[in-house]
Design a protein around this motif. Sequence first.
Motif, short mmCIF file in Angstrom:
data_model
loop_
_atom_site.label_atom_id
_atom_site.label_comp_id
_atom_site.label_asym_id
_atom_site.label_seq_id
_atom_site.Cartn_x
_atom_site.Cartn_y
_atom_site.Cartn_z
N PRO A 127 1.34 -5.80 -12.41
CA PRO A 127 1.16 -5.57 -13.85
C PRO A 127 -0.26 -5.84 -14.33
O PRO A 127 -0.67 -5.27 -15.35
N ASP A 128 -1.01 -6.70 -13.64
CA ASP A 128 -2.39 -6.94 -14.05
C ASP A 128 -3.36 -5.92 -13.45
O ASP A 128 -4.58 -6.09 -13.51
N LYS A 129 -2.79 -4.84 -12.86
CA LYS A 129 -3.54 -3.69 -12.37
C LYS A 129 -4.34 -3.97 -11.09
O LYS A 129 -5.25 -3.22 -10.75
N LEU A 130 -4.00 -5.03 -10.40
CA LEU A 130 -4.62 -5.30 -9.11
C LEU A 130 -3.79 -4.67 -8.00
O LEU A 130 -2.55 -4.68 -8.07
N VAL A 131 -4.44 -4.13 -7.00
CA VAL A 131 -3.71 -3.53 -5.89
C VAL A 131 -3.70 -4.49 -4.71
O VAL A 131 -4.67 -5.22 -4.47
N THR A 132 -2.60 -4.49 -3.98
CA THR A 132 -2.43 -5.34 -2.81
C THR A 132 -2.04 -4.48 -1.62
O THR A 132 -1.10 -3.67 -1.70
N LEU A 133 -2.78 -4.63 -0.53
CA LEU A 133 -2.48 -3.95 0.72
C LEU A 133 -1.65 -4.88 1.59
O LEU A 133 -2.05 -6.02 1.84
N HIS A 134 -0.52 -4.38 2.07
CA HIS A 134 0.36 -5.13 2.97
C HIS A 134 0.42 -4.39 4.31
O HIS A 134 0.63 -3.17 4.32
N TYR A 135 0.27 -5.10 5.41
CA TYR A 135 0.47 -4.46 6.71
C TYR A 135 0.67 -5.52 7.78
O TYR A 135 0.28 -6.68 7.61
N THR A 136 1.28 -5.09 8.88
CA THR A 136 1.56 -5.98 10.00
C THR A 136 0.73 -5.57 11.21
O THR A 136 0.66 -4.38 11.56
N LEU A 137 0.09 -6.57 11.83
CA LEU A 137 -0.66 -6.36 13.06
C LEU A 137 0.09 -7.02 14.21
O LEU A 137 0.07 -8.25 14.35
N PRO A 138 0.78 -6.25 15.04
CA PRO A 138 1.46 -6.86 16.20
C PRO A 138 0.45 -7.17 17.30
O PRO A 138 -0.52 -6.44 17.50
N LEU A 139 0.66 -8.27 17.99
CA LEU A 139 -0.14 -8.57 19.17
C LEU A 139 0.33 -7.68 20.33
O LEU A 139 1.53 -7.43 20.49
N LYS A 140 -0.61 -7.23 21.13
CA LYS A 140 -0.21 -6.45 22.30
C LYS A 140 0.61 -7.29 23.26
O LYS A 140 1.57 -6.78 23.87
N VAL A 141 0.24 -8.55 23.37
CA VAL A 141 0.98 -9.48 24.24
C VAL A 141 1.28 -10.74 23.44
O VAL A 141 0.37 -11.47 23.07
#
Length: 224
Positions: A127-141
């Motif tokens: 609502p305060d007009k800020l954008v948030t990026l969400h993502y997952t980084l899996p480890l290869k091992v």
Amino acid sequence: MHRPSPSRRGRRPASVGLLAALACTLAAGGAAAHPHVFVTAKEQVLFGPDGKVTGVRADWTFDDMYSSFVTQGLGTPGQLLTREELAPLAKTNVENLAEWGYFTRVKLGSQTLAFGEPVDYWIDESPDKLVTLHYTLPLKVPVSAVPAVNVQVYDPTYFVDFKMAERDPVALVSAPAGCSFSVIKPRPLDASDNQKLTEAFFANMSPGTDFGIKLASKVMVACP
């Protein structure tokens, strides 16, 4: 979210909308010193059923100037943007961040761990007009957090200023009993380093210089 370093001139910036945000910063008279983009970060450290660390999940909230420019012209005026409307922006950001290692370092001792392809990514607008990026980084091992796994999020060139959130900066997801974390904040810059924070210094920075680590918090995750 990133300006190419001198050794990478001509390569594509790591985020759509960056040039517009930078142009606004310069026009506003903010070109005297780095950084130009500000991010409040939260990091979730993910564990698998065997108790090993499987990856990290990032939740990055961008400053109002950057948020305004990357969303300009999208959606219906006066209404919050939906995930669907922001999906192309999320895809472009995540794909281009790969060139910069997602600004994320996960280490077990002195070993830097490799990531697989990012998954479960989206952008939302608050609502305060800020954008948030969400993502997952899996480890290869996947690895055991014994004695400790360290996570740092930062831009080596300090074009982007990453700060861990003051409230709930880290979460351990499905961690075994007894696992814990601590956030070690960086030391304040000394007078000499503060004097370096000019455009000329960063424009002439030698390839491979890692200035941003001086201002990076370190998340230490340990399990018994």
